[in-house]
Design a protein around this motif. Sequence first.
Motif, PDB file in Angstrom:
ATOM      1  N   ARG A 122       0.845  -1.193   0.000  1.00 28.14           N
ATOM      2  CA  ARG A 122       0.000   0.000   0.000  1.00 28.14           C
ATOM      3  C   ARG A 122       0.880   1.243   0.000  1.00 28.14           C
ATOM      4  N   ASN A 123       0.266   2.403  -0.111  1.00 27.49           N
ATOM      5  CA  ASN A 123       0.998   3.664  -0.046  1.00 27.49           C
ATOM      6  C   ASN A 123       0.570   4.389   1.225  1.00 27.49           C
ATOM      7  N   PRO A 124       1.169   4.049   2.370  1.00 23.77           N
ATOM      8  CA  PRO A 124       0.744   4.637   3.639  1.00 23.77           C
ATOM      9  C   PRO A 124       1.110   6.113   3.748  1.00 23.77           C
ATOM     10  N   VAL A 125       0.292   6.857   4.459  1.00 23.32           N
ATOM     11  CA  VAL A 125       0.504   8.285   4.642  1.00 23.32           C
ATOM     12  C   VAL A 125       1.420   8.558   5.831  1.00 23.32           C
ATOM     13  N   TYR A 126       1.258   7.806   6.905  1.00 17.90           N
ATOM     14  CA  TYR A 126       2.002   8.069   8.130  1.00 17.90           C
ATOM     15  C   TYR A 126       3.322   7.302   8.157  1.00 17.90           C
ATOM     16  N   LYS A 127       4.344   7.928   8.729  1.00 17.99           N
ATOM     17  CA  LYS A 127       5.688   7.352   8.781  1.00 17.99           C
ATOM     18  C   LYS A 127       5.705   6.027   9.549  1.00 17.99           C
ATOM     19  N   GLU A 128       5.009   5.967  10.684  1.00 22.41           N
ATOM     20  CA  GLU A 128       4.982   4.742  11.495  1.00 22.41           C
ATOM     21  C   GLU A 128       4.320   3.593  10.726  1.00 22.41           C
ATOM     22  N   THR A 129       3.238   3.894  10.026  1.00 18.53           N
ATOM     23  CA  THR A 129       2.562   2.870   9.225  1.00 18.53           C
ATOM     24  C   THR A 129       3.492   2.344   8.139  1.00 18.53           C
ATOM     25  N   ARG A 130       4.203   3.238   7.502  1.00 21.34           N
ATOM     26  CA  ARG A 130       5.150   2.841   6.447  1.00 21.34           C
ATOM     27  C   ARG A 130       6.236   1.937   7.023  1.00 21.34           C
ATOM     28  N   ARG A 131       6.754   2.277   8.216  1.00 17.62           N
ATOM     29  CA  ARG A 131       7.803   1.465   8.842  1.00 17.62           C
ATOM     30  C   ARG A 131       7.293   0.079   9.206  1.00 17.62           C
ATOM     31  N   VAL A 132       6.093   0.001   9.782  1.00 19.68           N
ATOM     32  CA  VAL A 132       5.520  -1.298  10.150  1.00 19.68           C
ATOM     33  C   VAL A 132       5.288  -2.142   8.907  1.00 19.68           C
ATOM     34  N   GLU A 133       4.791  -1.547   7.848  1.00 21.15           N
ATOM     35  CA  GLU A 133       4.544  -2.303   6.625  1.00 21.15           C
ATOM     36  C   GLU A 133       5.838  -2.740   5.958  1.00 21.15           C
ATOM     37  N   GLN A 134       6.906  -1.968   6.084  1.00 19.80           N
ATOM     38  CA  GLN A 134       8.212  -2.402   5.586  1.00 19.80           C
ATOM     39  C   GLN A 134       8.731  -3.575   6.413  1.00 19.80           C
ATOM     40  N   ASP A 135       8.502  -3.526   7.719  1.00 21.40           N
ATOM     41  CA  ASP A 135       8.870  -4.656   8.581  1.00 21.40           C
ATOM     42  C   ASP A 135       8.099  -5.905   8.187  1.00 21.40           C
ATOM     43  N   MET A 136       6.815  -5.755   7.869  1.00 22.22           N
ATOM     44  CA  MET A 136       6.005  -6.896   7.437  1.00 22.22           C
ATOM     45  C   MET A 136       6.580  -7.506   6.164  1.00 22.22           C
ATOM     46  N   ALA A 137       6.928  -6.665   5.205  1.00 23.59           N
ATOM     47  CA  ALA A 137       7.483  -7.157   3.942  1.00 23.59           C
ATOM     48  C   ALA A 137       8.802  -7.882   4.168  1.00 23.59           C
ATOM     49  N   THR A 138       9.639  -7.337   5.044  1.00 26.08           N
ATOM     50  CA  THR A 138      10.916  -7.978   5.366  1.00 26.08           C
ATOM     51  C   THR A 138      10.693  -9.327   6.030  1.00 26.08           C
TER      52      THR A 138
ATOM     53  N   HIS B  58      12.102  -7.835  17.274  1.00 30.14           N
ATOM     54  CA  HIS B  58      11.800  -6.416  17.128  1.00 30.14           C
ATOM     55  C   HIS B  58      10.304  -6.127  17.258  1.00 30.14           C
ATOM     56  N   ASN B  59       9.462  -7.088  16.882  1.00 30.35           N
ATOM     57  CA  ASN B  59       8.018  -6.873  16.849  1.00 30.35           C
ATOM     58  C   ASN B  59       7.249  -7.664  17.906  1.00 30.35           C
ATOM     59  N   LEU B  60       7.902  -8.109  18.957  1.00 27.32           N
ATOM     60  CA  LEU B  60       7.217  -8.844  20.026  1.00 27.32           C
ATOM     61  C   LEU B  60       6.132  -8.015  20.701  1.00 27.32           C
ATOM     62  N   ARG B  61       6.199  -6.714  20.591  1.00 28.27           N
ATOM     63  CA  ARG B  61       5.203  -5.845  21.222  1.00 28.27           C
ATOM     64  C   ARG B  61       3.801  -6.067  20.673  1.00 28.27           C
ATOM     65  N   PHE B  62       3.694  -6.693  19.516  1.00 32.92           N
ATOM     66  CA  PHE B  62       2.390  -6.961  18.912  1.00 32.92           C
ATOM     67  C   PHE B  62       1.746  -8.240  19.439  1.00 32.92           C
ATOM     68  N   LEU B  63       2.457  -8.989  20.275  1.00 33.72           N
ATOM     69  CA  LEU B  63       1.914 -10.228  20.820  1.00 33.72           C
ATOM     70  C   LEU B  63       1.452 -10.025  22.256  1.00 33.72           C
ATOM     71  N   SER B  64       0.389 -10.705  22.613  1.00 33.67           N
ATOM     72  CA  SER B  64      -0.104 -10.634  23.986  1.00 33.67           C
ATOM     73  C   SER B  64       0.702 -11.590  24.867  1.00 33.67           C
ATOM     74  N   ALA B  65       0.525 -11.440  26.165  1.00 33.59           N
ATOM     75  CA  ALA B  65       1.212 -12.332  27.108  1.00 33.59           C
ATOM     76  C   ALA B  65       0.764 -13.776  26.905  1.00 33.59           C
ATOM     77  N   GLN B  66      -0.499 -13.979  26.583  1.00 37.13           N
ATOM     78  CA  GLN B  66      -1.023 -15.326  26.348  1.00 37.13           C
ATOM     79  C   GLN B  66      -0.388 -15.944  25.097  1.00 37.13           C
TER      80      GLN B  66
END
Length: 92
Positions: A42-58, A77-85
């Motif tokens: 996609r063509n994200p507008v926000y810098k953070e969204t662009r960074r997360v989507e680049q991480d996804m592609a990587t 680097h992306n463990l913050r997206f997971l819950s404790a469970q």
Amino acid sequence: MSYDTMRGGVLGIPPWRGSSIVYDRAWMILEHLRGNGYGTGRNPVYKETRRVEQDMATLISALEQGHEATVREQVQHNLRFLSAQQLAATSR
């Protein structure tokens, strides 16, 4: 290949030690991001969204190639997206 056409699972997991745990966490991270509106190509507008989507592609590319160092690095680097469970479910 994009996330939309990929399916997680036990097929194609490389033989290095701990790969099943790391791959499970990687798929959980990608599922979380996709469920919250992130997507590659996609063509994200926000810098953070662009960074997360680049991480996804990587991460997707590393999963496809079985590149251990990159997969481990991206998951760590992306463990913050997971819950404790989710972390507990994939720990030893």
